[in-house]
Design a protein around this motif. Structure first.
Motif: not given
Length: 400
Positions: A200-207, A227-240
């Motif tokens: 499953m791809q979010f934010g962009c589709n890659y071929n 779009p990137i789901p909210d829960l994944f955005k929480f993960m991104i915030k944690r990573l940063i």
């Protein structure tokens, strides 16, 4: 299930945001118009203790006020006027009787540390390995082909991992029902061992290869992604925030891989449509990832390379430098079910048409640990820059 709960407060701490997002999603509440908001406020008030179980006091108060704010007209008095230093039965029938002193015995929970201190302690306990070495001849010279690799363990707690995995399975169900864009969900037929993992791809589709329409491998700029789901955005915030990824490379896309036993990823180097570094988070079961300038294919799903790195459950592998651009990597056929989520930042020139950065992800600031020499140096440098700026401003004012 609702996956984008946009009406939640934006200032929740990372841990509470993940918990609260998942719990509200699990009871399928996402109010839109005024009548739905009033109904949702009444319903959510009854479920408040379930929604905010184990949340910090600040986030409990924020959610409580926000739920009451869904009601039209003057804000009504909150069902609970004190933060959850006390808890009662999580059954909605118990939570709905008796206002701030509802039925059911409440057990006091003393908070010894502030939310900030608890997060800082977790941040300090992350185990970080940045010393991977695998020497190979590259252009006639010996080189460490995995320089730049990092493995971070302890970034996501077991409870957070469980919630993330459940969320991924919910997304998979949505994909099966055709609720995503045409290119978001992919579940190819398993025509041989190692082939056919769900993505499953979010934010962009890659071929990954030229398709039947003649599109070359790479980001499909003319396809509107989900779009990137909210829960994944929480993960991104944690990573940063926890310094797994730098603020210069905040992910704006991600791909979810769901492996069944026997599934694999063949040898490759990630496309340069994406910036470095990027990272992948592992869930459900441990597996190994292989690195090498020349990875040998021994059979379906079987490979050999110069370095094998175990990826513990919940670990985050960061790929940068030689580890991202000189060495190929692959995941041999996994022995048991596995999920991975890879976060990457697109090159600006490769953005899909209509793409826009997520504003809330651009404001994330890394934690500063006063006990860390590196963080302390960074803070002093920032303070010094501020002092020098103020001094220069005074000189300019003086000249006037």
């Amino acid at each position: 299930m609702a996956t984008n709960i946009n009406w939640l407060p934006s200032d929740l701490c990372d841990s509470c945001a993940i918990s609260i997002h998942c719990r509200i999603s699990s009871i399928s509440v996402e109010p839109s118009d005024a009548s739905e908001r009033e109904i949702a406020a009444e319903f959510l008030s009854k479920w408040l203790f379930f929604i905010c179980e184990d949340s910090c006091d600040e986030c409990f108060i924020a959610i409580d006020r926000h739920i009451q704010g869904l009601r039209p007209g003057p804000s009504l008095k909150s069902m609970v006027i004190a933060p959850p230093c006390v808890y009662q039965s999580l059954e909605p029938s118990d939570a709905s009787h008796g206002g701030s002193h509802g039925a059911g015995e409440r057990v006091k929970r003393k908070r010894k540390l502030s939310v900030e201190q608890e997060e800082l302690n977790r941040y300090r306990n992350v185990r970080r390995n940045k010393d991977f070495v695998s020497l190979e001849r590259v252009r006639g010279e010996s080189a460490n082909i995995v320089a730049g690799l990092e493995l971070h363990c302890g970034v996501f707690s077991p409870t957070e991992q469980k919630k993330i995995v459940e969320f991924v399975y919910d997304l998979q169900d949505k994909g099966r029902r055709g609720e995503f864009g045409e290119r978001t969900y992919s579940a190819p037929a398993k025509w041989m061992r190692g082939k056919g993992r769900v993505t499953m791809q979010f934010g962009c589709n890659y071929n990954y290869a030229p398709d039947r329409h003649g599109n070359p491998p790479g980001i499909m700029r003319d396809v509107a992604p989900d779009p990137i789901p909210d829960l994944f955005k929480f993960m991104i915030k944690r990573l940063i925030k926890w310094r797994v990824l730098p603020t210069s490379c905040i992910p704006d896309s991600c791909i979810v891989n769901i492996y069944e036993p026997g599934d694999c990823i063949p040898p490759h180097i990630d496309s340069h449509d994406f910036l470095r570094p990027f990272c992948t988070v592992s869930f459900v079961s441990e597996c190994s990832i292989l690195f090498g300038t020349s990875l040998k294919v021994l059979g379906p799903g079987e490979f050999a390379g110069s370095l094998s790195i175990p990826l513990p459950v919940g670990s985050v592998l960061v790929l940068n430098g030689n580890g991202a651009d000189i060495a190929k990597h692959c995941v041999p056929a996994v022995p048991s079910k596995r999920i991975s989520i890879t976060f990457r930042k697109m090159k600006r020139a490769k953005w899909p048409v209509g793409f826009a950065l997520e504003p809330d992800l651009q404001k994330v600031v890394p934690l500063i640990d006063s006990n860390s020499a590196a963080d302390g140096k960074e803070r002093r440098s920032a303070e010094g820059s501020g002092d020098r700026g103020r001094k220069r401003q005074k000189k300019i004012v003086g000249r006037r």
